[in-house]
Scaffold this motif. Structure first.
Motif, PDB file in Angstrom:
ATOM      1  N   ILE A  91      -1.079   2.434   0.475  1.00  0.00           N
ATOM      2  CA  ILE A  91      -0.032   2.953  -0.073  1.00  0.00           C
ATOM      3  C   ILE A  91       0.047   3.272  -1.685  1.00  0.00           C
ATOM      4  CG2 ILE A  91       2.613   2.271  -0.691  1.00  0.00           C
ATOM      5  CD1 ILE A  91       2.506   1.086   2.091  1.00  0.00           C
ATOM      6  N   HIS A  92      -0.679   2.408  -2.358  1.00  0.00           N
ATOM      7  CA  HIS A  92      -0.847   2.658  -3.732  1.00  0.00           C
ATOM      8  C   HIS A  92      -1.902   3.707  -3.775  1.00  0.00           C
ATOM      9  CE1 HIS A  92      -0.404   1.391  -7.924  1.00  0.00           C
ATOM     10  NE2 HIS A  92      -1.612   1.321  -8.007  1.00  0.00           N
ATOM     11  N   GLU A  93      -3.135   3.713  -3.156  1.00  0.00           N
ATOM     12  CA  GLU A  93      -3.835   4.789  -3.422  1.00  0.00           C
ATOM     13  C   GLU A  93      -3.080   6.285  -3.097  1.00  0.00           C
ATOM     14  OE1 GLU A  93      -7.530   7.005  -0.811  1.00  0.00           O
ATOM     15  OE2 GLU A  93      -6.984   5.039  -0.500  1.00  0.00           O
ATOM     16  N   LYS A  94      -2.197   6.291  -2.200  1.00  0.00           N
ATOM     17  CA  LYS A  94      -1.713   7.380  -1.994  1.00  0.00           C
ATOM     18  C   LYS A  94      -0.900   7.890  -3.082  1.00  0.00           C
ATOM     19  CE  LYS A  94      -1.618   7.410   3.173  1.00  0.00           C
ATOM     20  NZ  LYS A  94      -0.797   7.557   4.399  1.00  0.00           N
ATOM     21  N   TYR A  95      -0.206   6.767  -3.763  1.00  0.00           N
ATOM     22  CA  TYR A  95       0.754   6.836  -4.875  1.00  0.00           C
ATOM     23  C   TYR A  95      -0.198   7.481  -6.129  1.00  0.00           C
ATOM     24  CZ  TYR A  95       2.855   5.673  -9.354  1.00  0.00           C
ATOM     25  OH  TYR A  95       3.389   5.682 -10.763  1.00  0.00           O
ATOM     26  N   LEU A  96      -1.399   6.816  -6.185  1.00  0.00           N
ATOM     27  CA  LEU A  96      -2.306   7.395  -7.464  1.00  0.00           C
ATOM     28  C   LEU A  96      -2.579   8.743  -7.218  1.00  0.00           C
ATOM     29  CD1 LEU A  96      -4.531   4.422  -7.554  1.00  0.00           C
ATOM     30  CD2 LEU A  96      -2.813   4.726  -9.117  1.00  0.00           C
ATOM     31  N   LYS A  97      -2.388   9.246  -6.014  1.00  0.00           N
ATOM     32  CA  LYS A  97      -2.841  10.621  -5.767  1.00  0.00           C
ATOM     33  C   LYS A  97      -1.410  11.614  -6.098  1.00  0.00           C
ATOM     34  CE  LYS A  97      -6.698   9.794  -2.551  1.00  0.00           C
ATOM     35  NZ  LYS A  97      -7.030   9.743  -1.280  1.00  0.00           N
ATOM     36  N   THR A  98      -0.381  11.128  -6.435  1.00  0.00           N
ATOM     37  CA  THR A  98       0.728  11.968  -6.696  1.00  0.00           C
ATOM     38  C   THR A  98       0.696  12.228  -8.088  1.00  0.00           C
ATOM     39  OG1 THR A  98       2.280  10.119  -7.243  1.00  0.00           O
ATOM     40  CG2 THR A  98       2.294  10.630  -4.700  1.00  0.00           C
ATOM     41  N   GLY A  99       1.508  13.019  -8.474  1.00  0.00           N
ATOM     42  CA  GLY A  99       1.664  13.597  -9.974  1.00  0.00           C
ATOM     43  C   GLY A  99       2.115  12.412 -10.686  1.00  0.00           C
ATOM     44  N   SER A 100       3.001  11.648 -10.481  1.00  0.00           N
ATOM     45  CA  SER A 100       3.524  10.516 -11.203  1.00  0.00           C
ATOM     46  C   SER A 100       2.220   9.472 -11.013  1.00  0.00           C
ATOM     47  CB  SER A 100       5.043   9.850 -10.820  1.00  0.00           C
ATOM     48  OG  SER A 100       4.727   9.499  -9.506  1.00  0.00           O
ATOM     49  N   GLY A 101       1.700   9.334 -10.271  1.00  0.00           N
ATOM     50  CA  GLY A 101       0.295   8.396 -10.173  1.00  0.00           C
ATOM     51  C   GLY A 101      -0.572   8.643 -11.016  1.00  0.00           C
ATOM     52  N   ARG A 102      -0.814  10.121 -11.094  1.00  0.00           N
ATOM     53  CA  ARG A 102      -1.987  10.604 -11.982  1.00  0.00           C
ATOM     54  C   ARG A 102      -1.598  10.384 -13.456  1.00  0.00           C
ATOM     55  NH1 ARG A 102      -2.180  14.640  -7.926  1.00  0.00           N
ATOM     56  NH2 ARG A 102      -0.663  16.068  -9.081  1.00  0.00           N
ATOM     57  N   GLU A 103      -0.250  10.798 -13.842  1.00  0.00           N
ATOM     58  CA  GLU A 103       0.299  10.389 -15.134  1.00  0.00           C
ATOM     59  C   GLU A 103       0.059   9.027 -15.477  1.00  0.00           C
ATOM     60  OE1 GLU A 103       1.175  12.543 -17.474  1.00  0.00           O
ATOM     61  OE2 GLU A 103       0.292  14.251 -16.019  1.00  0.00           O
ATOM     62  N   MET A 104       0.344   8.098 -14.649  1.00  0.00           N
ATOM     63  CA  MET A 104       0.231   6.624 -14.837  1.00  0.00           C
ATOM     64  C   MET A 104      -0.861   6.254 -15.319  1.00  0.00           C
ATOM     65  SD  MET A 104      -0.568   3.531 -13.658  1.00  0.00           S
ATOM     66  CE  MET A 104      -0.882   4.039 -12.022  1.00  0.00           C
ATOM     67  N   LEU A 105      -1.961   6.858 -14.544  1.00  0.00           N
ATOM     68  CA  LEU A 105      -3.503   6.293 -14.659  1.00  0.00           C
ATOM     69  C   LEU A 105      -3.870   6.906 -15.995  1.00  0.00           C
ATOM     70  CD1 LEU A 105      -5.287   7.277 -11.338  1.00  0.00           C
ATOM     71  CD2 LEU A 105      -5.027   5.046 -12.370  1.00  0.00           C
ATOM     72  N   LYS A 106      -3.571   8.332 -16.335  1.00  0.00           N
ATOM     73  CA  LYS A 106      -3.865   8.681 -17.736  1.00  0.00           C
ATOM     74  C   LYS A 106      -3.320   7.893 -18.828  1.00  0.00           C
ATOM     75  CE  LYS A 106      -4.326  13.379 -16.107  1.00  0.00           C
ATOM     76  NZ  LYS A 106      -3.811  14.776 -16.169  1.00  0.00           N
ATOM     77  N   VAL A 107      -2.183   7.606 -18.743  1.00  0.00           N
ATOM     78  CA  VAL A 107      -1.620   6.616 -19.700  1.00  0.00           C
ATOM     79  C   VAL A 107      -2.060   5.227 -19.648  1.00  0.00           C
ATOM     80  CG1 VAL A 107       0.704   5.775 -20.553  1.00  0.00           C
ATOM     81  CG2 VAL A 107       0.700   8.088 -19.702  1.00  0.00           C
ATOM     82  N   GLU A 108      -2.068   4.530 -18.575  1.00  0.00           N
ATOM     83  CA  GLU A 108      -2.593   3.083 -18.658  1.00  0.00           C
ATOM     84  C   GLU A 108      -4.210   3.125 -19.009  1.00  0.00           C
ATOM     85  OE1 GLU A 108      -2.774  -0.243 -15.276  1.00  0.00           O
ATOM     86  OE2 GLU A 108      -0.840   0.835 -15.492  1.00  0.00           O
ATOM     87  N   CYS A 109      -4.842   4.217 -18.691  1.00  0.00           N
ATOM     88  CA  CYS A 109      -6.085   3.900 -18.949  1.00  0.00           C
ATOM     89  C   CYS A 109      -6.538   4.895 -20.180  1.00  0.00           C
ATOM     90  CB  CYS A 109      -6.719   4.488 -17.653  1.00  0.00           C
ATOM     91  SG  CYS A 109      -6.573   3.886 -16.154  1.00  0.00           S
ATOM     92  N   GLY A 110      -5.477   5.218 -20.997  1.00  0.00           N
ATOM     93  CA  GLY A 110      -5.913   5.776 -22.391  1.00  0.00           C
ATOM     94  C   GLY A 110      -6.553   7.280 -22.217  1.00  0.00           C
TER      95      GLY A 110
END
Length: 83
Positions: free
Chosen positions: A60-79
Motif C-alpha cells: 500500500i505504501h509503495e503504491k502511495y509512493l507512485k502517486t503524485g503526492s508520494g513522489r512529492e513527499m519523496l523529493k521533499v523528505e529526501c532533499g
C-alpha cells in the motif's frame, strides 16, 4: 518485516518497490537482477526505506509512493529539490 523503498537512479528517476529483505533486494538492483527500470537506469543510492509488519502495508505504501503526492513527499523528505 516488510519494507517500502525508493532508489535514486543515474538518470534522476526514482524507482519504488517493496520487499521482505532490503539488503538482498538492493544488491539485486545493483547487480542488474532487479526490475527492468534499474537494469536500464543504474541505481545510485537507496534514498528511502519504511518498515512495515505486513506485506500488504508495504505494498500500500509503495503504491502511495507512485502517486503524485508520494513522489512529492519523496523529493521533499529526501532533499531532491535543487535550490
Amino acid at each position: 518485516m516488510w519494507y517500502a523503498y525508493a532508489i535514486l537512479c543515474d538518470n534522476g528517476s526514482i524507482y519504488k518497490g517493496h520487499t521482505d529483505n532490503i539488503e538482498r533486494r538492493y544488491k539485486e538492483h545493483l547487480n542488474g537482477l532487479g526490475a527492468n527500470h534499474t537494469k536500464r537506469y543504474k541505481p545510485k543510492h537507496l534514498i528511502y526505506i519504511k518498515e512495515f509488519s505486513t506485506q500488504s502495508g508495504a505494498l500500500i505504501h509503495e503504491k502511495y509512493l507512485k502517486t503524485g503526492s508520494g513522489r512529492e513527499m519523496l523529493k521533499v523528505e529526501c532533499g531532491l529539490y535543487a535550490d
